[in-house]
Design a protein around this motif. Structure first.
Motif, PDB file in Angstrom:
ATOM      1  N   ASP A 161       3.817  16.944   5.779  1.00  0.00           N
ATOM      2  CA  ASP A 161       3.466  18.351   5.653  1.00  0.00           C
ATOM      3  C   ASP A 161       4.671  19.264   5.831  1.00  0.00           C
ATOM      4  O   ASP A 161       4.528  20.449   6.118  1.00  0.00           O
ATOM      5  CB  ASP A 161       2.382  18.712   6.688  1.00  0.00           C
ATOM      6  N   GLY A 162       5.853  18.728   5.639  1.00  0.00           N
ATOM      7  CA  GLY A 162       7.052  19.525   5.857  1.00  0.00           C
ATOM      8  C   GLY A 162       7.577  19.394   7.273  1.00  0.00           C
ATOM      9  O   GLY A 162       8.749  19.636   7.524  1.00  0.00           O
ATOM     10  N   ARG A 163       6.720  19.074   8.214  1.00  0.00           N
ATOM     11  CA  ARG A 163       7.152  18.880   9.604  1.00  0.00           C
ATOM     12  C   ARG A 163       7.242  17.398   9.953  1.00  0.00           C
ATOM     13  O   ARG A 163       8.018  17.003  10.795  1.00  0.00           O
ATOM     14  CB  ARG A 163       6.172  19.570  10.561  1.00  0.00           C
ATOM     15  N   THR A 164       6.423  16.597   9.314  1.00  0.00           N
ATOM     16  CA  THR A 164       6.462  15.154   9.542  1.00  0.00           C
ATOM     17  C   THR A 164       6.864  14.454   8.254  1.00  0.00           C
ATOM     18  O   THR A 164       6.640  14.961   7.156  1.00  0.00           O
ATOM     19  CB  THR A 164       5.092  14.629  10.008  1.00  0.00           C
ATOM     20  N   HIS A 165       7.453  13.306   8.395  1.00  0.00           N
ATOM     21  CA  HIS A 165       7.903  12.517   7.253  1.00  0.00           C
ATOM     22  C   HIS A 165       6.865  11.438   6.966  1.00  0.00           C
ATOM     23  O   HIS A 165       6.261  10.893   7.897  1.00  0.00           O
ATOM     24  CB  HIS A 165       9.256  11.888   7.578  1.00  0.00           C
ATOM     25  N   PRO A 166       6.631  11.099   5.694  1.00  0.00           N
ATOM     26  CA  PRO A 166       5.668  10.030   5.402  1.00  0.00           C
ATOM     27  C   PRO A 166       5.969   8.722   6.120  1.00  0.00           C
ATOM     28  O   PRO A 166       5.063   7.941   6.396  1.00  0.00           O
ATOM     29  CB  PRO A 166       5.772   9.867   3.877  1.00  0.00           C
ATOM     30  N   VAL A 188      15.133   3.733  -3.361  1.00  0.00           N
ATOM     31  CA  VAL A 188      14.247   4.566  -4.172  1.00  0.00           C
ATOM     32  C   VAL A 188      13.386   5.468  -3.294  1.00  0.00           C
ATOM     33  O   VAL A 188      13.304   6.678  -3.506  1.00  0.00           O
ATOM     34  CB  VAL A 188      13.365   3.687  -5.078  1.00  0.00           C
ATOM     35  N   VAL A 189      12.742   4.881  -2.291  1.00  0.00           N
ATOM     36  CA  VAL A 189      11.755   5.654  -1.529  1.00  0.00           C
ATOM     37  C   VAL A 189      12.389   6.692  -0.616  1.00  0.00           C
ATOM     38  O   VAL A 189      11.737   7.672  -0.244  1.00  0.00           O
ATOM     39  CB  VAL A 189      10.823   4.715  -0.720  1.00  0.00           C
ATOM     40  N   PHE A 190      13.669   6.477  -0.260  1.00  0.00           N
ATOM     41  CA  PHE A 190      14.346   7.461   0.577  1.00  0.00           C
ATOM     42  C   PHE A 190      15.364   8.286  -0.202  1.00  0.00           C
ATOM     43  O   PHE A 190      16.150   9.035   0.385  1.00  0.00           O
ATOM     44  CB  PHE A 190      15.022   6.789   1.774  1.00  0.00           C
ATOM     45  N   GLY A 191      15.368   8.133  -1.536  1.00  0.00           N
ATOM     46  CA  GLY A 191      16.177   8.992  -2.386  1.00  0.00           C
ATOM     47  C   GLY A 191      17.662   8.853  -2.199  1.00  0.00           C
ATOM     48  O   GLY A 191      18.392   9.853  -2.207  1.00  0.00           O
ATOM     49  N   SER A 192      18.154   7.625  -2.042  1.00  0.00           N
ATOM     50  CA  SER A 192      19.592   7.394  -1.860  1.00  0.00           C
ATOM     51  C   SER A 192      19.991   6.207  -2.728  1.00  0.00           C
ATOM     52  O   SER A 192      20.050   5.070  -2.262  1.00  0.00           O
ATOM     53  CB  SER A 192      19.905   7.119  -0.378  1.00  0.00           C
ATOM     54  N   GLU A 193      20.274   6.462  -4.000  1.00  0.00           N
ATOM     55  CA  GLU A 193      20.419   5.391  -4.972  1.00  0.00           C
ATOM     56  C   GLU A 193      21.858   5.129  -5.386  1.00  0.00           C
ATOM     57  O   GLU A 193      22.106   4.450  -6.375  1.00  0.00           O
ATOM     58  CB  GLU A 193      19.551   5.685  -6.205  1.00  0.00           C
ATOM     59  N   GLN A 194      22.834   5.661  -4.636  1.00  0.00           N
ATOM     60  CA  GLN A 194      24.239   5.374  -4.886  1.00  0.00           C
ATOM     61  C   GLN A 194      24.777   4.512  -3.751  1.00  0.00           C
ATOM     62  O   GLN A 194      24.681   4.880  -2.578  1.00  0.00           O
ATOM     63  CB  GLN A 194      25.044   6.677  -4.992  1.00  0.00           C
ATOM     64  N   TYR A 195      25.337   3.351  -4.121  1.00  0.00           N
ATOM     65  CA  TYR A 195      25.898   2.449  -3.116  1.00  0.00           C
ATOM     66  C   TYR A 195      26.958   3.181  -2.301  1.00  0.00           C
ATOM     67  O   TYR A 195      27.739   3.936  -2.863  1.00  0.00           O
ATOM     68  CB  TYR A 195      26.514   1.228  -3.819  1.00  0.00           C
ATOM     69  N   PRO A 196      27.001   3.021  -0.967  1.00  0.00           N
ATOM     70  CA  PRO A 196      26.247   2.083  -0.125  1.00  0.00           C
ATOM     71  C   PRO A 196      24.945   2.642   0.447  1.00  0.00           C
ATOM     72  O   PRO A 196      24.523   2.189   1.502  1.00  0.00           O
ATOM     73  CB  PRO A 196      27.234   1.766   0.984  1.00  0.00           C
ATOM     74  N   THR A 198       0.856  -1.188   0.000  1.00  0.00           N
ATOM     75  CA  THR A 198       0.000   0.000   0.000  1.00  0.00           C
ATOM     76  C   THR A 198       0.888   1.232   0.000  1.00  0.00           C
ATOM     77  O   THR A 198       0.963   1.944   1.011  1.00  0.00           O
ATOM     78  CB  THR A 198      -0.918   0.016   1.231  1.00  0.00           C
ATOM     79  N   PRO A 199       1.602   1.519  -1.085  1.00  0.00           N
ATOM     80  CA  PRO A 199       2.600   2.591  -1.075  1.00  0.00           C
ATOM     81  C   PRO A 199       2.001   3.940  -0.699  1.00  0.00           C
ATOM     82  O   PRO A 199       1.114   4.461  -1.359  1.00  0.00           O
ATOM     83  CB  PRO A 199       3.122   2.597  -2.517  1.00  0.00           C
ATOM     84  N   GLY A 200       2.505   4.489   0.407  1.00  0.00           N
ATOM     85  CA  GLY A 200       2.034   5.780   0.865  1.00  0.00           C
ATOM     86  C   GLY A 200       0.682   5.771   1.532  1.00  0.00           C
ATOM     87  O   GLY A 200       0.182   6.829   1.919  1.00  0.00           O
ATOM     88  N   ARG A 201       0.073   4.602   1.700  1.00  0.00           N
ATOM     89  CA  ARG A 201      -1.277   4.542   2.283  1.00  0.00           C
ATOM     90  C   ARG A 201      -1.347   3.515   3.417  1.00  0.00           C
ATOM     91  O   ARG A 201      -2.367   2.848   3.608  1.00  0.00           O
ATOM     92  CB  ARG A 201      -2.289   4.199   1.195  1.00  0.00           C
ATOM     93  N   GLY A 247       6.489   0.618   3.020  1.00  0.00           N
ATOM     94  CA  GLY A 247       5.207   1.301   3.101  1.00  0.00           C
ATOM     95  C   GLY A 247       5.193   2.680   2.487  1.00  0.00           C
ATOM     96  O   GLY A 247       4.199   3.409   2.595  1.00  0.00           O
ATOM     97  N   MET A 248       6.267   3.047   1.828  1.00  0.00           N
ATOM     98  CA  MET A 248       6.444   4.422   1.363  1.00  0.00           C
ATOM     99  C   MET A 248       5.910   4.625  -0.050  1.00  0.00           C
ATOM    100  O   MET A 248       5.848   3.697  -0.853  1.00  0.00           O
ATOM    101  CB  MET A 248       7.927   4.773   1.397  1.00  0.00           C
ATOM    102  N   PRO A 249       5.528   5.880  -0.378  1.00  0.00           N
ATOM    103  CA  PRO A 249       5.149   6.188  -1.764  1.00  0.00           C
ATOM    104  C   PRO A 249       6.324   5.971  -2.695  1.00  0.00           C
ATOM    105  O   PRO A 249       7.481   6.144  -2.314  1.00  0.00           O
ATOM    106  CB  PRO A 249       4.750   7.667  -1.705  1.00  0.00           C
ATOM    107  N   GLN A 250       6.016   5.593  -3.933  1.00  0.00           N
ATOM    108  CA  GLN A 250       7.056   5.368  -4.919  1.00  0.00           C
ATOM    109  C   GLN A 250       6.703   6.082  -6.218  1.00  0.00           C
ATOM    110  O   GLN A 250       5.537   6.125  -6.604  1.00  0.00           O
ATOM    111  CB  GLN A 250       7.238   3.871  -5.188  1.00  0.00           C
ATOM    112  N   PRO A 251       7.694   6.612  -6.894  1.00  0.00           N
ATOM    113  CA  PRO A 251       7.420   7.298  -8.153  1.00  0.00           C
ATOM    114  C   PRO A 251       7.043   6.326  -9.258  1.00  0.00           C
ATOM    115  O   PRO A 251       7.454   5.170  -9.258  1.00  0.00           O
ATOM    116  CB  PRO A 251       8.754   7.979  -8.464  1.00  0.00           C
ATOM    117  N   GLY A 252       6.222   6.792 -10.189  1.00  0.00           N
ATOM    118  CA  GLY A 252       5.914   6.011 -11.375  1.00  0.00           C
ATOM    119  C   GLY A 252       4.825   4.986 -11.230  1.00  0.00           C
ATOM    120  O   GLY A 252       4.591   4.184 -12.131  1.00  0.00           O
TER     121      GLY A 252
END
Length: 438
Positions: free
Chosen positions: A324-329, A351-359, A282-285, A307-312
Motif C-alpha cells: 500500500d505504499g507503506r509496506t512491501h509485497p 525480475v521481481v525486485f526490478g534489478s536486471e543488470q548484473y550484479p 503462488t506469485p503475489g499470493r 513468492g513475489m508477483p511477476q509481470p506477464g
C-alpha cells in the motif's frame, strides 16, 4: 581438541581450514601476511602472478608487497578444491584495481594453489585417510541449482555448462511448451486425463538422473485434481531421482479461489505422508499458504521465486498482498517464516525486485531481509536461467556466489546446503531419510 574434529579425515579437516580462513581474509598487506602465515606452508606452491609456472609461497608473499602497494585487492570464494596425497589444490579469482581507479579498471586473475598446511590445530593431527575425488574433484561448496527447465537433447550441453560454471547438481522441472488445450495450468510434456486433470511427464529429467545420478534430480509437477494422487504420490516418492513435487495452484482466478478453500489439502497430506517437499508457486499470493502450513506441520513447503508477483503472468496482479505504499509485497512472504516448515527459493529476484543488470545490486537488501527472517538454512538458490531471457546462467550464479555481503556459512547454505538437506540429496547416497527445514 574437539573430539568431533579428531574423528574427521584429513581431507575434511583441510577443507574446513580453508573454508574458515577464506572467511577471515585480510586485505591490508601486514594483516594479510599474518593471516597467510597461519594458513600457508612456506613451501606451498601456487600459480598466480607467475603465469603458468608454479612458485613457492614464501617468494609469492614477498612479491605481493609491491602488488598490494599498487592495487586494491579482493579475493573471491574458493571455486573448486581437491584433496589428495596430503595436498590441497584449490582455485579462486583475485580482483585487482589500481589504487585510485574506478571499477572499470579492475582485472580478475584466476589463481590455482597447491598447498600443504602449516602446524594449524585443525589439521596437524592428520590421520592420512583421503576422500575419493572422482574425475571432477571435490567441491568445497556443493552448488545445487534448485530449478532448471530441461528438454530433449539438452543433457550433454547442460552438463558442459555445469562443469564450466562449477555447478555440481541441478533439480530439473521438465518443461517443453505451455498451455496445451489452451489451459493455463497445463504444461507439456504430459497428458490430459479423462477427468480433466493434467498429469506431467518427465522423460528427459528421468534419463538425465539415471545417467548422472549425482548431477540431476527431478521435481515433478502434480495436478491437485488428479484422481490418481493416492497411488501417484507414493509411486513418485519411491523413485530415487524424484526429490520434490511442484504445484502452481493460483495460475487462474478460479484456481486461486479453490486453493484458498483447501484444493491442495489432499495432495499436501499425501506428500507429508511420504516425506516429499512441495514447491509452491503462488506469485503475489503467499498469504494463502498460511492455512496449509498450519494444517500440515510435517510437510516441508518451498515458496517458489521469492513468492513475489511477476509481470506477464496469466493471472491478474496480486490481490492477496499488493502493498500500500507503506509496506512491501515481500513483507507478506517474510511473515511466513514464523512457520518452521516453510523455506524460500531465492530465484527470479532480478525480475521481481526490478534489478536486471548484473550484479543485480538492488536484490541484495531483499536477500538480507530474507536471511534475517528465514535463516540461511531455509533459503535455497535457483538460477532458473532457462525461464529468464536475457540473463546468463553465470550471472545469476555469480551474483550470489560473489556477493560480498554474505558470510561463508550463508553462501554455502544458500547455494547448496539447504537444497541438499531439504531434498535429501547427498552424492552417492541414494535415497535418504527426510529432514524438514525447521
Amino acid at each position: 581438541m574437539d573430539k568431533s574434529v579428531m574423528t574427521k579425515s584429513f581431507s575434511e579437516r583441510a577443507k574446513d581450514r580453508l573454508y574458515e580462513a577464506w572467511d577471515a581474509w585480510k586485505p591490508g598487506y601486514a594483516d594479510w601476511v599474518a593471516w597467510s602465515n597461519e594458513l600457508y606452508h612456506p613451501d606451498a606452491e601456487m600459480i598466480a602472478m607467475s603465469g603458468d609456472a608454479p612458485e613457492v609461497f614464501s617468494a609469492y608473499q614477498s612479491k605481493m608487497k609491491g602488488f598490494r602497494d599498487a592495487y586494491d585487492m579482493e579475493m573471491g570464494v574458493i571455486e573448486r578444491c581437491i584433496v589428495a596425497d596430503g595436498v590441497t589444490a584449490h582455485t579462486y579469482r583475485m580482483s585487482m584495481t589500481p589504487k585510485g581507479a574506478g571499477p572499470e579498471a579492475t582485472v580478475v586473475i584466476p589463481v590455482t594453489e597447491f598447498n600443504h598446511f602449516a602446524d594449524a590445530p585443525r589439521v596437524r593431527q592428520a590421520d592420512g585417510r583421503q576422500a575419493g575425488t572422482g574425475d571432477r574433484g571435490v567441491s568445497v561448496m556443493r552448488i545445487i541449482d534448485s530449478q532448471l527447465h530441461l528438454g530433449p537433447g539438452q543433457i550433454d550441453t547442460t552438463l558442459a555448462s555445469m562443469d564450466a560454471l562449477g555447478i555440481d547438481s541441478v533439480l530439473v522441472d521438465e518443461f517443453w511448451a505451455r498451455h496445451p488445450y489452451g489451459h493455463p495450468d497445463f504444461f507439456e510434456p504430459g497428458r490430459r486425463l479423462p477427468g480433466g486433470a493434467w498429469r506431467s511427464a518427465f522423460p528427459t529429467a528421468e534419463t538425465a538422473a539415471l545417467l548422472h545420478e549425482d548431477r540431476f534430480a527431478t521435481v515433478v509437477r502434480v495436478d491437485p485434481d488428479d484422481d490418481g494422487l493416492s497411488w501417484l504420490v507414493p509411486a513418485l516418492a519411491a523413485e530415487p531421482h524424484v526429490k520434490a513435487l511442484r504445484v502452481l495452484p493460483t495460475w487462474s482466478e478460479g484456481a486461486a479461489r479453490a486453493f484458498a478453500e483447501g484444493s491442495c489439502d489432499r495432495l499436501f497430506g499425501l506428500a507429508a505422508d511420504v516425506g516429499l517437499p512441495v514447491f509452491v508457486y503462488t506469485p503475489g499470493r503467499t498469504a494463502l499458504l498460511r492455512g496449509y502450513l498450519r494444517r500440515f506441520p510435517a510437510l516441508t513447503v518451498v515458496i517458489d521465486h521469492c513468492g513475489m508477483p511477476q509481470p506477464g503472468l496469466p493471472v491478474p496482479s496480486p490481490s492477496a498482498e499488493p502493498g500500500d505504499g507503506r509496506t512491501h509485497p515481500f513483507d507478506a512472504v517474510l511473515s511466513l517464516a514464523e512457520h518452521g516448515n516453510v523455506a524460500l527459493k531465492w530465484s527470479h529476484e532480478q525480475v521481481v525486485f526490478g534489478s536486471e543488470q548484473y550484479p543485480f545490486l538492488g536484490t541484495r537488501p531483499h536477500l538480507r531481509r530474507a536471511l534475517d527472517a528465514f535463516g540461511a538454512e531455509r533459503i535455497m538458490w535457483a538460477g532458473d536461467h532457462t525461464a529468464l531471457p536475457g540473463l546468463r546462467w553465470s550471472e545469476v550464479l555469480h551474483a550470489v556466489r560473489d556477493n560480498p555481503e554474505l558470510g561463508a556459512a550463508e553462501r554455502h547454505a544458500v547455494l547448496g546446503g539447504t537444497a541438499e538437506r531439504i531434498l535429501r540429496w547427498t552424492p552417492g547416497a541414494g535415497a535418504a531419510d527426510g529432514v524438514d527445514p525447521a
